[in-house]
Design a protein around this motif. Sequence first.
Motif, PDB file in Angstrom:
ATOM      1  N   GLY A  34       8.282 -13.397   7.005  1.00 47.74           N
ATOM      2  CA  GLY A  34       9.056 -12.173   6.842  1.00 47.74           C
ATOM      3  C   GLY A  34      10.511 -12.471   6.509  1.00 47.74           C
ATOM      4  N   LEU A  35      11.072 -13.445   7.221  1.00 48.90           N
ATOM      5  CA  LEU A  35      12.472 -13.809   6.952  1.00 48.90           C
ATOM      6  C   LEU A  35      12.613 -14.353   5.526  1.00 48.90           C
ATOM      7  N   ALA A  36      11.693 -15.237   5.167  1.00 47.19           N
ATOM      8  CA  ALA A  36      11.768 -15.825   3.824  1.00 47.19           C
ATOM      9  C   ALA A  36      11.579 -14.761   2.753  1.00 47.19           C
ATOM     10  N   LEU A  37      10.628 -13.880   3.024  1.00 47.53           N
ATOM     11  CA  LEU A  37      10.341 -12.816   2.058  1.00 47.53           C
ATOM     12  C   LEU A  37      11.531 -11.866   1.924  1.00 47.53           C
ATOM     13  N   SER A  38      12.069 -11.484   3.063  1.00 41.92           N
ATOM     14  CA  SER A  38      13.201 -10.555   3.017  1.00 41.92           C
ATOM     15  C   SER A  38      14.418 -11.226   2.393  1.00 41.92           C
ATOM     16  N   LEU A  39      14.575 -12.518   2.672  1.00 41.11           N
ATOM     17  CA  LEU A  39      15.698 -13.239   2.059  1.00 41.11           C
ATOM     18  C   LEU A  39      15.529 -13.289   0.539  1.00 41.11           C
ATOM     19  N   GLY A  40      14.312 -13.598   0.112  1.00 40.48           N
ATOM     20  CA  GLY A  40      14.056 -13.683  -1.324  1.00 40.48           C
ATOM     21  C   GLY A  40      14.239 -12.341  -2.002  1.00 40.48           C
ATOM     22  N   LEU A  41      13.608 -11.319  -1.420  1.00 35.48           N
ATOM     23  CA  LEU A  41      13.716  -9.983  -2.023  1.00 35.48           C
ATOM     24  C   LEU A  41      15.152  -9.473  -1.958  1.00 35.48           C
ATOM     25  N   GLY A  42      15.779  -9.730  -0.809  1.00 39.71           N
ATOM     26  CA  GLY A  42      17.164  -9.286  -0.654  1.00 39.71           C
ATOM     27  C   GLY A  42      18.085  -9.965  -1.639  1.00 39.71           C
ATOM     28  N   GLU A  55      20.743  -1.092   2.635  1.00 44.93           N
ATOM     29  CA  GLU A  55      19.339  -1.278   2.244  1.00 44.93           C
ATOM     30  C   GLU A  55      18.905  -2.722   2.461  1.00 44.93           C
ATOM     31  N   PHE A  56      19.805  -3.651   2.201  1.00 43.82           N
ATOM     32  CA  PHE A  56      19.499  -5.068   2.436  1.00 43.82           C
ATOM     33  C   PHE A  56      19.193  -5.296   3.916  1.00 43.82           C
ATOM     34  N   LEU A  57      20.032  -4.698   4.752  1.00 44.05           N
ATOM     35  CA  LEU A  57      19.826  -4.852   6.193  1.00 44.05           C
ATOM     36  C   LEU A  57      18.493  -4.232   6.609  1.00 44.05           C
ATOM     37  N   LEU A  58      18.224  -3.060   6.076  1.00 48.90           N
ATOM     38  CA  LEU A  58      16.973  -2.377   6.395  1.00 48.90           C
ATOM     39  C   LEU A  58      15.776  -3.204   5.927  1.00 48.90           C
ATOM     40  N   LEU A  59      15.917  -3.765   4.741  1.00 43.83           N
ATOM     41  CA  LEU A  59      14.835  -4.593   4.189  1.00 43.83           C
ATOM     42  C   LEU A  59      14.564  -5.799   5.086  1.00 43.83           C
ATOM     43  N   VAL A  60      15.634  -6.475   5.468  1.00 41.77           N
ATOM     44  CA  VAL A  60      15.487  -7.675   6.302  1.00 41.77           C
ATOM     45  C   VAL A  60      14.848  -7.328   7.635  1.00 41.77           C
ATOM     46  N   ILE A  61      15.370  -6.274   8.258  1.00 40.75           N
ATOM     47  CA  ILE A  61      14.849  -5.912   9.584  1.00 40.75           C
ATOM     48  C   ILE A  61      13.398  -5.470   9.495  1.00 40.75           C
ATOM     49  N   SER A  62      13.113  -4.621   8.518  1.00 38.10           N
ATOM     50  CA  SER A  62      11.760  -4.081   8.439  1.00 38.10           C
ATOM     51  C   SER A  62      10.740  -5.169   8.132  1.00 38.10           C
ATOM     52  N   VAL A 153      17.760 -17.184   9.197  1.00 38.49           N
ATOM     53  CA  VAL A 153      18.665 -16.140   9.681  1.00 38.49           C
ATOM     54  C   VAL A 153      20.087 -16.441   9.230  1.00 38.49           C
ATOM     55  N   VAL A 154      20.471 -17.698   9.292  1.00 38.21           N
ATOM     56  CA  VAL A 154      21.812 -18.091   8.841  1.00 38.21           C
ATOM     57  C   VAL A 154      21.973 -17.775   7.347  1.00 38.21           C
ATOM     58  N   LEU A 155      20.951 -18.076   6.576  1.00 37.55           N
ATOM     59  CA  LEU A 155      21.017 -17.791   5.138  1.00 37.55           C
ATOM     60  C   LEU A 155      21.137 -16.292   4.884  1.00 37.55           C
ATOM     61  N   ILE A 156      20.373 -15.511   5.646  1.00 39.42           N
ATOM     62  CA  ILE A 156      20.454 -14.050   5.493  1.00 39.42           C
ATOM     63  C   ILE A 156      21.858 -13.565   5.859  1.00 39.42           C
ATOM     64  N   GLY A 157      22.389 -14.151   6.939  1.00 36.98           N
ATOM     65  CA  GLY A 157      23.752 -13.795   7.331  1.00 36.98           C
ATOM     66  C   GLY A 157      24.763 -14.143   6.249  1.00 36.98           C
ATOM     67  N   ALA A 158      24.520 -15.290   5.591  1.00 33.82           N
ATOM     68  CA  ALA A 158      25.430 -15.695   4.512  1.00 33.82           C
ATOM     69  C   ALA A 158      25.377 -14.693   3.367  1.00 33.82           C
ATOM     70  N   VAL A 159      24.170 -14.246   3.055  1.00 32.23           N
ATOM     71  CA  VAL A 159      24.035 -13.243   1.986  1.00 32.23           C
ATOM     72  C   VAL A 159      24.735 -11.954   2.401  1.00 32.23           C
ATOM     73  N   TRP A 160      24.576 -11.615   3.689  1.00 27.79           N
ATOM     74  CA  TRP A 160      25.163 -10.372   4.193  1.00 27.79           C
ATOM     75  C   TRP A 160      26.693 -10.414   4.098  1.00 27.79           C
ATOM     76  N   PHE A 161      27.264 -11.524   4.501  1.00 30.68           N
ATOM     77  CA  PHE A 161      28.725 -11.589   4.528  1.00 30.68           C
ATOM     78  C   PHE A 161      29.334 -12.008   3.199  1.00 30.68           C
ATOM     79  N   ARG A 162      28.647 -12.868   2.470  1.00 37.19           N
ATOM     80  CA  ARG A 162      29.228 -13.394   1.239  1.00 37.19           C
ATOM     81  C   ARG A 162      28.795 -12.612   0.000  1.00 37.19           C
TER      82      ARG A 162
END
Lengths: 533, 327
Positions: A34-42, A55-62, A153-162
């Motif tokens: 799920g994390l990998a998928l959400s990271l890729g899609l996000g 929407e990115f946050l919603l995608l990752v969480i869902s 999770v760190v990568l997702i956070g990086a996408v979120w902040f950067r």
Amino acid sequence: MAPNTDLSQTLHAWTRRLRLQRALAWSSRGFLLGLALSLGLGLLGAYRARLLQAEFLLLVISISLLVPILSGLTAFFWPIQPLKAARTFDLLFHLKERLSTAFELVQHSEHVPAEIIDRQLQDTLSASAKVNLRREFPLRYNLREGAVALLLVVLIGAVWFRGESWFKAAQRARDVEQAVAGQSTQIEEIIKQIEANEELSEAQKEALTSPLKEAQESLQDNPSLESSVSVLTSTGEKLQALSDPQSQQMSEALKETGDQLAGQEGSPLQSVGEDLAQGNNVSAASELKNIDVGELSPAEQGQLADQLEAMADSLQSTNPGLAEQLQQAADALRSGDTESAQQALDSAAQSLARAGQQITSSETARETASQLQEGAGEVLAAGGGQQQANQGGQGDQPSQGSSQSQADGSGGSGSGKGTSEGSDQTGDEAGSSPIPQDNGPGDGGETSYEEIYAPSLLGGEDGPQVGLPSSGEEDGEVIGQGPTTPGDPGQSLVPYSDVYSQYEEINNQAIENNEVPQQFTEIIRNYFDSLKP
Amino acid sequence: MTELSVDQFREYALRVESEVGKVIVGQTEVVRHVLVSILAGGHVLLEGVPGLGKTMLIRTLGEALDLKFSRIQFTPDLMPADILGTEILTDQDGRREFRFRPGPLFANLVLADEINRATPKTQSALLEAMQEASVTVAQQTYHLAEPFFVLATQNPLEMEGTYPLPEAQLDRFFFKVNVDLPNAQEMVEIMDRTTGTETSSAGKAVSGADIVQMRALARAVPIASHVKQYIADLILATHPEDANASPLVRKYVRYGVSPRGGQALVLGGKVTALMAGRYNVAFEDIHAVAPAALRHRLLLNFDALAEGIRTDDVIDELLSVLQPQVN
């Protein structure tokens, strides 16, 4: 309790533990997936400016919750054959095939003596009782998977902040889509209004709606910022071209005449005047046609002749043909030739109706062109920072320093394109223009050259050739050009004060001739004010 | 149904091993395999260089089992009648008639010493008796007493003047047990026991009836279907053309193991399980008896002989490659 029952209970308990263990393991893997998928899609969505931050946050969480839950539930409820489970437990708990043998004996025992079966079951139960389920079959979380999850999770956070620039670009793209959709809806309403307008002929309706329908299709086919602005602008220009510049004067003249006639109570042309004053020219033409000269008294005929003559005088400059027919009718009335007067009056009514249709058509074209220009401005405003976002996506470097603004100033007659370049000009300094101002060096690259921003002659293709004072060349060619920021001397060989007055004059003319879209006139005036020497 | 429990079975087996251990130093695996073979109702071929105690082992086992024991020293001039028995003319009450005089084969435990020294004709007579548990002389069939075991020995070194057993006849042996050289500690113990003034001997551990009961109990031990499937896969995997064949099998095996090998694995596994105190056969039981049950049934090609590959190498690799499956 019978050995069979004990065996079934043991197998059931262990199977439940096995299900739990599998559910936990697959939930963990599902979480990773799920994390990998959400990271890729996000990442994909954000990079392609399709995903907002929320929407990115919603995608990752869902996805991160949904996939492990589904995986865990699937693993838990996945069918487990008892015999297969028994063999698995034999291996797991080192039961040396006791359990699977016992299970088979319980199921099919026809070839084995009952005594042996009983002894085997007892032996199996005895061995099973020694199994420490928690020690032999622990419900542990795989630490390696945990480390991978943490990394994701760190990568997702990086996408979120950067990925702020990506999300902003997505927001602008979304705004542009909404603005374009709004314009499409507006065009549809305009088309309906035009088709419902009874004062327009079918040919005029066709002429007015045809470019609008094309524009609507183009907006639906390609709703990008550049294309939409281009379509709206060019359609506005086409409609502007359909409007007659003299129709406004003719309309004003007819209204003025109508006011005068409406004020003469009891006169034969009072109702005509009232319609003209309200702008109902076609209705006025109908009223005029309905006047039966033969039924009028000689005094009324005289009064009618005076009014017709006055109308002719008023309309002489804007509609000479109509004025002449009115004058003929007036002359015929004065000479007592009612038949000729009636014919001239009918002809004048027809001319008035045609003029009314022309005025309505022109006004509709002009108003629609104005609406489209405003629409183009709204779309531009919606996508005002898109280029910056795109550049941020490429170089992730905020635009600063010199900037280049390219403004499509076409409006009015649709020919007033202009280009301004400035090294120190920021978006704020350029006014509230929605045109992107940030295509400067070092910002990740320049945007591609687009025709809609192409510089053209001031005043359009048919506008006047502007000769600039030069260093002596006959053709007035500008041999040098420097920064145009006020106060910056640059390297131009042409004195700034000499150039400015000519530019300002041309600008004023363009504004007065309605060649500049109304929403840009104030911006352009402010701009030239800021350039004053 | 036998009244014997698994604990009694185990006790008897351990008692036999203990009694044999009084005379035989070390060789625990050899003793165990021979005992497994006897309890499974099979015959054993012991192979080893001279002086390792093969004959002593079997003689001691005969003492411990309280069975009628006979020893046949195979020589090239040994005739079938010498081991089977023959018709002799007797005079009884003035009536002369032929009467059958049983040979040394009519015993419970037969030691066929250096079996490869006898001619194929004599070997065949013995092997037929092994297979059928009966002897036919002058068109008269004589059943051998139960239990009947043949424990044969052969010397792998001296090939001159010997008649190696054909592969088909080797297949009749339940196990082929290799007798290896004892280690130094065991060697010292052997010298102490055999060169002193006192000689040790084995006592009677179990009777023939006990052995029959133990055999019955062993045959009743259940075996799970996936264990049987594993045995079948193992047997098939010894054939070079099988999909599960290991690299060594493909390269060095000429003929794989016959179904008799599978039977030996199952029965050997059952006895081993009982001796381990279990009422079911485990994979480890199969692994324990696999070398002894398969090594004489696996025919290697010339390449294997040239490169010094032994059947035990092939079997070991096969057992490591072919893992038990849960499905």
